[in-house]
Design an enzyme around this catalytic site. Structure first.
Site, mmCIF file in Angstrom:
data_model
loop_
_atom_site.group_PDB
_atom_site.id
_atom_site.type_symbol
_atom_site.label_atom_id
_atom_site.label_comp_id
_atom_site.label_asym_id
_atom_site.label_seq_id
_atom_site.Cartn_x
_atom_site.Cartn_y
_atom_site.Cartn_z
ATOM 1 N N SER A 1 0.985 -1.231 -0.314
ATOM 2 C CA SER A 1 0.058 0.302 0.291
ATOM 3 C C SER A 1 0.821 1.383 -0.012
ATOM 4 O O SER A 1 1.900 1.076 0.395
ATOM 5 C CB SER A 1 -1.244 -0.307 0.954
ATOM 6 O OG SER A 1 -1.424 1.066 1.620
ATOM 7 N N TYR B 1 -2.250 -0.031 9.829
ATOM 8 C CA TYR B 1 -1.899 -0.563 8.371
ATOM 9 C C TYR B 1 -1.197 -0.434 7.919
ATOM 10 O O TYR B 1 -0.982 -1.543 7.024
ATOM 11 C CB TYR B 1 -3.448 0.152 8.153
ATOM 12 C CG TYR B 1 -3.674 -0.519 6.353
ATOM 13 C CD1 TYR B 1 -4.143 -1.972 6.143
ATOM 14 C CD2 TYR B 1 -3.524 0.533 6.020
ATOM 15 C CE1 TYR B 1 -4.042 -1.751 4.496
ATOM 16 C CE2 TYR B 1 -3.894 0.625 4.169
ATOM 17 C CZ TYR B 1 -3.837 -1.049 3.744
ATOM 18 O OH TYR B 1 -3.750 -1.248 2.294
#
Length: 363
Positions: free
Chosen positions: A151, A176
């Protein structure tokens, strides 16, 4: 293509985890269309992080496409953290290509629900790597290429733009992001130790029809359609590198077919067949411009009336914890190695989303 080994997708078994998810479903649909022979295994837990009806809808599209495709499709409902189930899938189907898109997504959700991220993104990914490692047992050909989702969040509060894969990414600002950086480290380690060709893809804000409802463009549409106020973070001073879903799928498809080459170093040990790429639009959009375009397209698609009071339904607020003010991909490496460049602009992408939204929610 430099230092890449061509991987023919036809006549192969391809495992796609997270396949009823947004990117996964679109990738599987594309594979069912493009491949002439082979097997695709979809694997997902179908959890309720967001409305499971959307996952069921996407899975329905896959099953519809599979019925018309020469390619065999098998859906397995399960959790990546279930090691014995994953090992069973690898032993039975022997996937040659693994695309790991299953993950607990979302920056803000990770602040209050850390357990979900450790289970899916750390333990789940470790189980994938272990299954890939053991796929070579007893002289088997094993996994030819592991492609996995990283990501843009790994860049944290990086001030230097555009974000380059050569930048240091040691200061995540959300759990995350930390789990995604961990995936890259684990993949590197397994590539080095067990010679597993792996490629990580750092996705930059993916959007489009049947996307994730927790993403801003989708949640804002739902709020506006319900007459609620949307919050615009950092007082609108945010820039995002939005990437339309079809561009992402094209990029993933190309990467799947070019695995990092296996070779040994001067010490006779494997040089890790490992790569990481940014996959983003390459043109950061100002959040307020993006919202204006979205609103225009929602009016055009008749999701909202022409005289809708947008100003009255906007609230400018401060920065959210874990968020970053700008994301901007330097995707030069992906272009050089795979000849890929995202091509769809936000007007075209948001138009397709607005038209889908009207149809799906019967506005």
């Amino acid at each position: 293509m430099k230092n890449k080994v061509h991987v023919d997708l036809n006549n192969k078994t391809i495992l796609v985890t997270g396949s009823p998810g947004f990117i996964g479903a679109n990738l599987v649909l594309r594979l069912l269309k493009e491949m002439s022979v082979g097997t695709i295994i979809s694997f997902d837990s179908m959890n309720n992080y967001y409305d499971p009806k959307l996952k069921e809808y996407r899975l329905g599209l896959i099953e519809e496409a599979a019925a018309k495709s020469p390619v065999k499709h098998i859906f397995i409902k399960g959790n990546l953290a279930d090691k014995s189930l994953l090992d069973e899938v690898f032993a039975k189907y022997k996937p040659a290509i693994v695309v790991n898109l299953a993950a607990q997504a979302g920056v803000r959700y990770s602040i209050d629900h850390p357990d979900a991220y450790i289970e899916s993104n750390i333990i789940g990914f470790y189980n994938i790597l272990e299954a890939c490692r053991h796929s070579y047992n007893n002289g088997n050909t094993g996994v030819e290429h592991l492609v996995y989702a990283s990501s843009s969040s790994v860049y944290g509060g990086n001030k230097k733009v555009p974000f380059s894969i050569d930048d240091k990414v040691d200061n995540p600002v959300s759990l995350y992001a930390a789990t995604k950086k961990s995936n890259e480290l684990l993949a590197h380690c397994y590539s080095k130790l067990y010679n597993i060709p792996s490629t990580g893809l750092r996705f930059f804000t993916v959007y489009g029809p049947a996307g994730r409802p927790d993403m801003f463009y989708f949640s804002a549409t739902q709020k506006l359609a319900a007459g609620k106020t949307i919050q615009i973070f950092n007082y609108g001073n945010c820039k995002r590198d939005f990437t339309y879903i079809n561009d992402i799928v094209e990029g993933v498809l190309r990467v799947m077919q070019g695995a990092p080459e296996k070779c040994n170093g001067e010490d006779g040990l494997p040089v890790p067949p490992y790569a990481v790429y940014n996959i983003g639009g390459g043109t950061p959009e100002n959040l307020l411009d993006y919202i204006s375009t979205l609103q225009e397209e929602l009016v055009r698609a008749k999701v909202l009336p022409v005289d809708y009071d947008f100003e009255g339904h906007r609230e400018l607020v401060g920065m959210q914890p874990g968020d970053v003010p700008i994301t901007y991909a330097d995707s030069k490496a992906l272009e050089e190695d795979y000849g890929f460049r995202p091509a769809i602009n936000i007007r075209e992408g948001l138009r397709k989303f607005a038209e889908w939204y009207k149809k799906y929610y019967k506005v």
